[in-house]
Design a protein around this motif. Structure first.
Motif, short mmCIF file in Angstrom:
data_model
loop_
_atom_site.label_atom_id
_atom_site.label_comp_id
_atom_site.label_asym_id
_atom_site.label_seq_id
_atom_site.Cartn_x
_atom_site.Cartn_y
_atom_site.Cartn_z
N LYS A 263 0.78 -1.23 -0.06
CA LYS A 263 0.02 0.08 0.03
C LYS A 263 0.80 1.41 0.03
O LYS A 263 0.54 2.16 -1.05
N TYR A 264 1.62 1.33 0.89
CA TYR A 264 2.61 2.44 1.02
C TYR A 264 4.03 2.35 0.42
O TYR A 264 4.92 3.34 0.77
N GLU B 155 5.64 2.74 -2.19
CA GLU B 155 6.47 3.63 -3.05
C GLU B 155 6.74 4.91 -2.28
O GLU B 155 7.94 5.50 -2.47
N LEU B 156 5.81 5.18 -1.34
CA LEU B 156 6.58 6.21 -0.35
C LEU B 156 7.57 5.87 0.60
O LEU B 156 8.50 6.83 0.74
N TYR B 157 7.69 4.81 0.91
CA TYR B 157 8.57 4.25 1.88
C TYR B 157 9.95 4.12 1.30
O TYR B 157 10.99 4.40 1.88
N LYS C 187 11.05 5.69 -1.39
CA LYS C 187 11.60 7.02 -1.80
C LYS C 187 12.29 7.66 -0.43
O LYS C 187 13.63 8.00 -0.51
N GLN C 188 11.29 7.50 0.65
CA GLN C 188 11.91 7.87 1.87
C GLN C 188 13.20 7.27 2.52
O GLN C 188 14.00 7.75 3.01
N ALA C 189 13.38 5.98 2.04
CA ALA C 189 14.25 5.27 2.43
C ALA C 189 15.55 5.34 1.37
O ALA C 189 16.42 4.45 1.58
N MET C 190 15.60 6.37 0.63
CA MET C 190 16.73 6.50 -0.22
C MET C 190 16.89 5.44 -1.19
O MET C 190 18.09 5.33 -1.76
N GLN C 191 15.91 4.91 -1.94
CA GLN C 191 16.06 3.52 -2.64
C GLN C 191 15.18 3.74 -3.74
O GLN C 191 15.00 2.74 -4.64
N LEU C 192 14.84 4.82 -4.18
CA LEU C 192 14.10 5.11 -5.60
C LEU C 192 15.32 5.46 -6.57
O LEU C 192 15.80 6.40 -6.50
N GLU D 149 12.35 14.67 -1.43
CA GLU D 149 12.86 13.32 -0.79
C GLU D 149 11.83 12.77 0.29
O GLU D 149 12.15 12.05 0.97
N HIS E 132 15.21 10.34 8.82
CA HIS E 132 16.34 9.72 9.16
C HIS E 132 17.31 10.47 10.24
O HIS E 132 18.06 9.70 10.94
N ARG F 37 -1.09 10.00 -5.73
CA ARG F 37 0.09 9.42 -4.86
C ARG F 37 1.29 9.97 -5.63
O ARG F 37 1.38 9.85 -6.85
#
Lengths: 337, 337, 337, 337
Positions: free
Chosen positions: A220-221, A223-225, A227-232, B90, B97, D125
């Motif tokens: 569900k979330y 894609e947001l996680y 990006k926030q996890a610097m993994q996009l 971001e 973080h 989103r």
């Protein structure tokens, strides 16, 4: 240079390198809005079933964190083996990023069992303690062993009966599928696994792992996680192109088959040295063995591998998609010399 | 497909792709303990000076977070522009973080000025409010403008007089250096910058960014933070090999020079359309312009670019290392048609 | 209602209640900038030595978190007992707020020993794993036992030889000091403890705990962390007034002496029941005992106490500052009946 | 000592102090499992309606964080005024504990308006940016103004139409209800507010705030979050007893009425000084005024109050539940002298 240090010391499989070269034409929409990524995601869905969804990240640690960020709260407990990569090899990333507590179970062979987990499950809310949310196992385990389909199913059932999720850290999931002579869907989807970290790098890619959600809503979330996890990844099609190469024409299986076979061949070859005692069954591409220190040093000079437990003089010897019979024969020759 | 969408829609420069192919031989120690990585780190040190140190990560967001994790506490404030990538692009990664608060300053041209910052600096501890620790600027800014050396130095001086650090988000640092006809050391080390996020992906790499610490001790815990931030590449020599290619024989400058020149050429070409009004000075590889919607749609069909501010009918047109004069001429022709 | 459930089921000692009533006059500067707070902080300094500093918070969990937030990074490991309050009774608060990993050691009596800790200490940086920063012990332990001065000193020495800190969770520190017939400075400052969570609530206060830093600089950012941790009391003088009452005229010792003596008296009284087996030495104000279920239920009806380990039919019986001999005699009588 | 510094400089109302004394009898189950707490929670439900639930914490900052932890993810954005306590007075606690980003709107009178919020709401989103989850307003605002029922309802409607929640920081909610001549249910439940931080300390309590969830499910994980946030009081009945006193016989209203009336009386009295210019409408218990520095210093000597904006020579003068007419008359006399 060649080594038995780890399957991430090996390079990129030529077919995958060709895929990267072929993908390097023109412009592609960034951040995964491109045809390669869409095709690779569809490929994953065709493998894991229509209810699944797959997303790409850079590292195995990231795959594990992002697999669990959707299904854990900061007050959650994540149940895992004492040897789990998320426990001992990720510098506390899980705790930092999810806030959750790891509940760590002892194990001799890397596998955790339902009866170990049951005492940690709560039947009613108790706000003084973290609330179990996820069981996380590693397949192939950190000790080279492989959960059987029945073992996975039993853990999935236990999880679901208690409102938990089952996560599989599959950094070496290809080796496991090959070892069990099964396919990904049978091993993962059909046993009831909820979320899978699907390994690419150790399977012969340059970089890139996938998070596979086996059930709707679990992403569900995501894609947001991510990006926030610097993994996009901005140029994501280069990850996608590699996965397409890996999953097409069973390259994953060919790579895993070689690594697994070479580990067995090496283990067999080592049996001629009575000083060497294997400490785990060789079920995939790693060998755990107690080796007298002097002998070990000699061996490491021939081809490097890591100590596992220095107190016990136990070592880990890993084969890879690119390990060859000749390399092993030369290694054995060098030891004998 | 070609586009003016973003410099991260372009592919990998052929010289860099060759470097990847050449690096794909044999085994290499994982996690950066290899000769490519050591050489690339030395190369960065030779460029930025003997007190500097450089480390590799996957994404620009990661570079920014890891640049600041060493110098911020959870109670810190990080001062930046309202347009800063760390603020609006971001997904709140900096807050999550580091735990820190972003103090956001308004700006018309993407640059923040010392007099805007001064009111936020505290002369004594006041535990009710976050304590400023870092000033973070972007060079090239998110509006395509470029800080002069004097402007950077003034911000560095202000930071240091007050016990703060100056961070530069240099996702397009090559474009800035080329635009200022200067070198990295003069622009960054000599002006007093403390930490730099050095962009690789937009400069023609497949993936990979660097965090450059310009002063000793600032990297004290970097390796632990990087692992925990899921940014430790196992096959790191593939990032290192790309940076070696980028920084050798001034490939970075050649790529930036082309992108910058093409933006100027395109801006000049657009002047023939009186309906189009540039809204920012074209100082690097981006053009900001108000374009009547109907015309913009026609242009986007010829070659896609993004709206910037839909309310003002403002658009952003980006060139890249691989943008060609012919491509621009064709674009202009298509608009006229 | 009376109970043996926990020393936090008891009320406020009358002397402390009087102190609250007396402090309720006029206005006082908020957030600790008042004479009560200054006086109480000075009182702590006079007790723990001139290099110490003390600060007030609301709960024991908060004291523990804030004790360690200054000396831990998110990549740190905190070494503690499996029974540690920070491990099993704080809903994962330590992991969430510091990001750190707990390294959990098994123990039969609640005490951890240097030889258990040594294997976890690293001699060089290894970024794949959390880096030990703090040893945290509980005094009185969660099993009612008390570390001797020598045991504390040995742990402090081990910590300091390896660049770690020693933290003491002293929710029942008064009971420990009384049990050891010593004073706070001898037990804490002189053994080399770095940070102490000093318990107020269980010692007879309404609310309020203290964090005591035994060495300069350890409180460097405390006030910022406390505010951010939602622990800055606006009407702080009401906490301070309670601590002044507790620490003046040895009220802490009188309260602890009663609780400890009553536990011994109750333990002695229980010896007449051969079915009851004590499982821990009674060193402070708690009794751990295996009691047949039927008997336990009967006892709990007379005066409630908690099961500790239901599988073993083990129970915990706690006395408090307000437990009386008569209450115990009545309890024994009721059991016999 | 008396002051106009803040309503948290005042002490505990005698009726509330009596309630504390009366509650100090015998033992009570810890952590809120006691009759006082149950009764107080029921009292809140009777006030706010049958779908509501209330829980107790120590500080206003904690109430705000815990109000939003249930409804925000780390990738969420929380929309608030630039003057919001959560933005400027909590040392970045919201960012640290929720990981979320604050989206800060400018305001002249402390109130934010729907038209300011709308541009920040996303219709689909977009993983590059934090996703709005909550609108947070303060009632009474940080500038002493009061949202009308219509204004609150408009914000609640806007929130709900877009899948967001409306949170009210009600540190001075009693003053607001009294000022609007309304009751809590009309102002909060009936306008559609989702979550309320209900202030106790500034209303005459010693310590303690409540988080009130107006709708089912919003408190789903509250108890776990509260424990983890170090806000679970062991002797909770002392908070509950205070709230019972505050909410019974309209003590809250009596206290608020006095504070509000005294602010109006003081504001009227200040009108005789033409050098003093009120900058906000006096709607509750605070006065904002530009006062020439020399005069302000003289006034502060008579009875202390804080500067608000030193550049503008603006000051804040707060009255409290215990401010008396005589105190104000003396203050005015002292200024004139």
């Amino acid at each position: 240079m060649r080594s038995f240090a780890s399957d991430n010391w090996s390079g990129v499989h030529p077919v995958i390198m060709d895929a990267l070269i072929n993908a390097n034409v023109g412009h592609h929409a960034a951040y995964g809005d491109d045809d390669y990524t869409r095709y690779a995601q569809e490929l994953f869905r065709s493998i894991f079933g229509p209810k699944s969804s797959a997303y790409f990240v850079f590292t195995g640690t990231a795959a594990n964190i992002l697999a669990l960020e959707n299904t854990s709260h900061s007050f959650s407990a994540i149940i895992c083996s004492e040897h789990a990569h998320i426990n001992v090899d990720e510098c506390g990333a899980m705790e930092k990023h999810t806030g959750a507590k790891l509940v760590v179970l002892p194990t001799n062979n890397g596998k955790i069992r339902p009866e170990q987990i049951k005492p940690h499950i709560k039947t009613e809310r108790f706000p003084h303690q973290s609330e179990p949310a996820v069981i996380s196992i590693t397949q192939v385990t950190e000790l080279g062993t492989v959960y059987s389909l029945e073992e996975i199913k039993a853990l999935a059932d236990l999880a679901h009966e208690n409102g938990l999720y089952l996560h599989v850290d599959g950094a070496r999931i290809s080796n496991a599928a090959e070892a069990l002579h099964t396919d990904f869907k049978t091993m993962i989807t059909d046993t009831g696994v909820d979320i899978l970290s699907f390994g690419g790098t150790k399977a012969g890619m340059m970089f890139g792992e996938a998070v596979v959600f086996l059930k709707p809503e679990l992403d569900k979330y995501f894609e947001l996680y991510r990006k926030q996890a610097m993994q996009l990844s901005s140029k994501m099609h280069y990850i996608a192109a590699q996965f397409i190469a890996l999953l097409t024409k069973d390259l994953w299986k060919q790579n895993a088959a070689n690594a697994n076979a070479m580990a067995r061949y090496l283990a067999d070859s080592l049996k001629q040295f009575p000083e060497i005692t294997l400490t785990q069954e060789v079920q995939s591409n790693g060998i755990w063995a107690i080796i007298p220190e002097e002998l070990a040093e000699k061996m490491q000079k021939a081809q490097f591998f890591y100590p596992w437990d220095e107190k016990k003089s136990e070592y880990r010897i890993m084969t890879s998609w690119d390990t060859s019979k000749k390399e092993i024969d030369d290694f054995i020759k060098a030891i004998k010399a």
